[in-house]
Design a protein around this motif. Structure first.
Motif, PDB file in Angstrom:
ATOM      1  N   LEU A   7     -48.040   7.380  15.542  1.00  0.00           N
ATOM      2  CA  LEU A   7     -49.119   7.175  14.586  1.00  0.00           C
ATOM      3  C   LEU A   7     -49.499   5.701  14.552  1.00  0.00           C
ATOM      4  O   LEU A   7     -48.657   4.839  14.254  1.00  0.00           O
ATOM      5  CB  LEU A   7     -48.578   7.600  13.210  1.00  0.00           C
ATOM      6  N   ILE A   9     -51.128   2.661  12.697  1.00  0.00           N
ATOM      7  CA  ILE A   9     -51.289   2.427  11.253  1.00  0.00           C
ATOM      8  C   ILE A   9     -51.980   1.087  11.006  1.00  0.00           C
ATOM      9  O   ILE A   9     -51.652   0.082  11.642  1.00  0.00           O
ATOM     10  CB  ILE A   9     -49.906   2.416  10.545  1.00  0.00           C
ATOM     11  N   CYS A  25     -43.760   0.266   7.624  1.00  0.00           N
ATOM     12  CA  CYS A  25     -44.460   0.943   8.735  1.00  0.00           C
ATOM     13  C   CYS A  25     -43.865   0.520  10.073  1.00  0.00           C
ATOM     14  O   CYS A  25     -43.642   1.360  10.954  1.00  0.00           O
ATOM     15  CB  CYS A  25     -45.951   0.631   8.691  1.00  0.00           C
ATOM     16  N   LEU A  71     -53.546   6.419  10.358  1.00  0.00           N
ATOM     17  CA  LEU A  71     -53.229   6.311   8.927  1.00  0.00           C
ATOM     18  C   LEU A  71     -53.568   4.901   8.460  1.00  0.00           C
ATOM     19  O   LEU A  71     -53.108   3.923   9.044  1.00  0.00           O
ATOM     20  CB  LEU A  71     -51.737   6.587   8.672  1.00  0.00           C
ATOM     21  N   PRO A  94     -57.269   9.643   7.815  1.00  0.00           N
ATOM     22  CA  PRO A  94     -56.518   9.741   6.561  1.00  0.00           C
ATOM     23  C   PRO A  94     -56.121   8.356   6.044  1.00  0.00           C
ATOM     24  O   PRO A  94     -55.776   7.479   6.826  1.00  0.00           O
ATOM     25  CB  PRO A  94     -55.252  10.532   6.932  1.00  0.00           C
ATOM     26  N   TYR A  96     -53.915   6.316   2.767  1.00  0.00           N
ATOM     27  CA  TYR A  96     -53.016   6.413   1.623  1.00  0.00           C
ATOM     28  C   TYR A  96     -53.636   5.669   0.454  1.00  0.00           C
ATOM     29  O   TYR A  96     -53.832   4.440   0.516  1.00  0.00           O
ATOM     30  CB  TYR A  96     -51.635   5.828   1.957  1.00  0.00           C
ATOM     31  N   VAL A 311     -43.002   6.558   5.963  1.00  0.00           N
ATOM     32  CA  VAL A 311     -44.278   6.813   6.651  1.00  0.00           C
ATOM     33  C   VAL A 311     -44.679   8.291   6.582  1.00  0.00           C
ATOM     34  O   VAL A 311     -45.828   8.602   6.251  1.00  0.00           O
ATOM     35  CB  VAL A 311     -44.262   6.248   8.086  1.00  0.00           C
ATOM     36  N   PRO A 312     -43.757   9.251   6.861  1.00  0.00           N
ATOM     37  CA  PRO A 312     -44.196  10.654   6.732  1.00  0.00           C
ATOM     38  C   PRO A 312     -44.601  11.018   5.303  1.00  0.00           C
ATOM     39  O   PRO A 312     -45.456  11.899   5.113  1.00  0.00           O
ATOM     40  CB  PRO A 312     -42.975  11.469   7.181  1.00  0.00           C
ATOM     41  N   LEU A 315     -48.098   9.627   4.817  1.00  0.00           N
ATOM     42  CA  LEU A 315     -49.052  10.444   5.581  1.00  0.00           C
ATOM     43  C   LEU A 315     -49.291  11.792   4.888  1.00  0.00           C
ATOM     44  O   LEU A 315     -50.436  12.259   4.796  1.00  0.00           O
ATOM     45  CB  LEU A 315     -48.533  10.660   7.013  1.00  0.00           C
ATOM     46  N   ALA A 318     -51.556  11.188   2.079  1.00  0.00           N
ATOM     47  CA  ALA A 318     -52.921  10.890   2.553  1.00  0.00           C
ATOM     48  C   ALA A 318     -53.657  12.148   3.007  1.00  0.00           C
ATOM     49  O   ALA A 318     -54.881  12.229   2.890  1.00  0.00           O
ATOM     50  CB  ALA A 318     -52.860   9.877   3.701  1.00  0.00           C
ATOM     51  N   THR A 319     -52.905  13.116   3.528  1.00  0.00           N
ATOM     52  CA  THR A 319     -53.551  14.325   4.049  1.00  0.00           C
ATOM     53  C   THR A 319     -53.483  15.484   3.059  1.00  0.00           C
ATOM     54  O   THR A 319     -53.897  16.604   3.375  1.00  0.00           O
ATOM     55  CB  THR A 319     -52.895  14.748   5.389  1.00  0.00           C
TER      56      THR A 319
END
Ligand code: AMP
Ligand code: GLY
Length: 428
Positions: A7, A9, A25, A71, A94, A96, A311-312, A315, A318-319
């Motif tokens: 990902l 970022i 991150c 992200l 996406p 955050y 991070v997950p 994410l 955000a999604t």
């Protein structure tokens, strides 16, 4: 990055909070390329930084697109309130943080108070005003001590705690008739003074789903003993024993859950950080304010306490996906002490070179806030809050000792710090 499973970022912002987010991150095994805009001297030493101001929504979206970002992690409130999340969503990226509708919880205190009233969330009794006459009538019915707040964003400065009726009337006139806080003061909230201990709870939300970070406390005043002018925050620590397990449960049931449910009922799919500033009163917990982003410097102590990869979680928020039921935290305590430029929060010098210790003791870190990095690599002061020095240890006292040892090893002209960060917990 060539590995498309990773990902990419983009971290938006340039303070200590964003440096701490950038480090989270960079440490994530899920992360590919990690970049920042606009960043600071410390961030530039660890990641590529792009000179796009946080208010430039189109420029930020263009940067995210050009860099193949998957992200965007947004630090400050201003781009959130300007709709950066909405603009990124329009191109399928996406981000955050809440959309502009959700960000009103912070960008309009009047909106926030009406939201509390509508959804039965405990808060100080209040009135919202744009006209002077009804505001003065309200003051006659609710005399000082009373609190007058500019409704709009005012970098933490728009709150006047009026001890006397004369001060209250002057504050109302300065905002509604004069130019105090500019357009942010053209609508005001007048509210009851609450008494008790203050604490902050940060939650990461994804619609009605949320996970809590440990309770924290910051020190907003410039002077020791919590005196002097208000600042962005001179230090912070976590956890605080003021928030007992029973209080935490009360906060979740009476404040966080009804807030997220209320937002949903009002058509706002809230994602990102919800940071509740709370007063623990004799009548129970009441909300002083919401911020829609992580606190600065609270982030510098909260993120290092999280044992899981964040991070997950960012994410998923955000999604709009579901979050883990709980986060794992390290034991013990964390503290951050801000090293500021002499004169802050008034005027201060910039451009002074900073000398760092050759090596840092274990469990300490230096996060950059107001710094720049020369082409030759010299780090210089560039803001009021220059650096945050943090320590982590089994006890707050040990964490403070570690942090202050490093504070004394960092040198720049007119360095200024508070020596009593954590005192409310340490002197209990
Ligand atoms: P706010 O930006 O609304 O959180 O206000 C900043 C600070 O002002 C808070 O952290 C409190 O210390 C103080 N404050 C705000 N509202 C009140 C209130 N109604 N009663 C007492 N203190 C308040
Ligand atoms: N430290 C206070 C804030 O971030 O609003």
């Amino acid at each position: 990055m060539s590995d498309s499973s990773l990902l990419n970022i983009l971290v938006v912002g340039s303070g200590g909070r964003e440096h701490a987010l950038l480090q989270v991150c960079l440490q994530s095994p899920l992360a590919g390329k990690v970049i920042a805009a606009p960043g600071n001297g410390g961030m530039a030493s660890e990641a590529e930084c792009f000179d796009v101001p946080v208010e430039e929504i189109e420029g930020m979206v263009a940067l995210a697109q050009a860099q193949g970002i998957g992200l965007v992690v947004i630090g400050p409130e201003v781009p959130l309130s300007l709709g950066l999340v909405d603009a990124l969503a329009a191109v399928g990226i996406p981000a955050y943080g809440p959309n502009a509708a959700g960000a009103q919880l912070e960008s309009s205190k009047a909106f926030c108070k009406d939201f509390f009233a509508k959804h039965n969330i405990p808060t100080a009794a209040y009135g919202n005003f744009t006209e002077i006459a009804p505001a003065l009538d309200y003051l006659e019915e609710h005399p000082a001590p009373i609190v007058i707040k500019a409704s709009g964003l005012a970098a933490g400065k728009g709150v006047i705690m009026a001890e006397t009726q004369d001060e209250a009337i002057a504050a109302v006139k300065d905002m509604l008739e004069g130019d105090a806080f500019g357009s942010s003061g053209k609508e005001i909230v007048i509210e009851e003074t609450l008494y008790g201990e203050e604490a902050s709870i940060h939650v990461i939300a994804s619609g009605e789903d949320f996970v809590c970070l440990p309770p924290s406390q910051d020190h907003k005043r410039a002077g020791e003993g919590d005196t002097g002018l208000n600042t962005g925050g001179m230090g912070a620590y976590t956890p605080t024993s003021r928030v007992t397990a029973a209080m935490q449960a009360e906060i979740e049931e009476k404040v966080i859950k009804p807030t997220l449910a209320g937002l949903k009922a009002d058509g706002i799919d809230y994602r990102g950080t919800l940071y509740a500033g709370l007063m623990l009163t004799d009548q129970g917990v009441k909300v002083l304010e919401y911020n829609v982003r992580f606190g600065d410097p609270e982030t510098q102590v909260l993120l290092p306490m999280v044992a899981d990869d964040l991070v997950p979680v960012l994410l998923a928020s955000a999604t709009g996906e579901s979050l883990p039921a709980k986060l794992q935290f390290h034991d013990g305590a964390a503290i951050v002490v801000v090293l500021a430029a002499g004169g802050y929060p008034g005027s201060y010098a910039k451009g002074n070179p900073i000398t760092f210790p050759d090596a840092l003791p274990a469990s300490t870190a230096i996060v950059h806030a107001g710094t720049t990095r020369d082409p030759e690599g010299t780090i210089r002061t560039a803001g009021g809050r220059v650096l945050g020095v943090s320590g982590q240890a089994p006890t707050l006292k040990a964490a403070a000792d570690l942090a202050y040892t490093v504070c004394d090893q960092v040198k720049f002209e007119d360095k200024f710090l508070r020596r009593d960060i954590g005192h409310r917990e340490l002197n209990r």
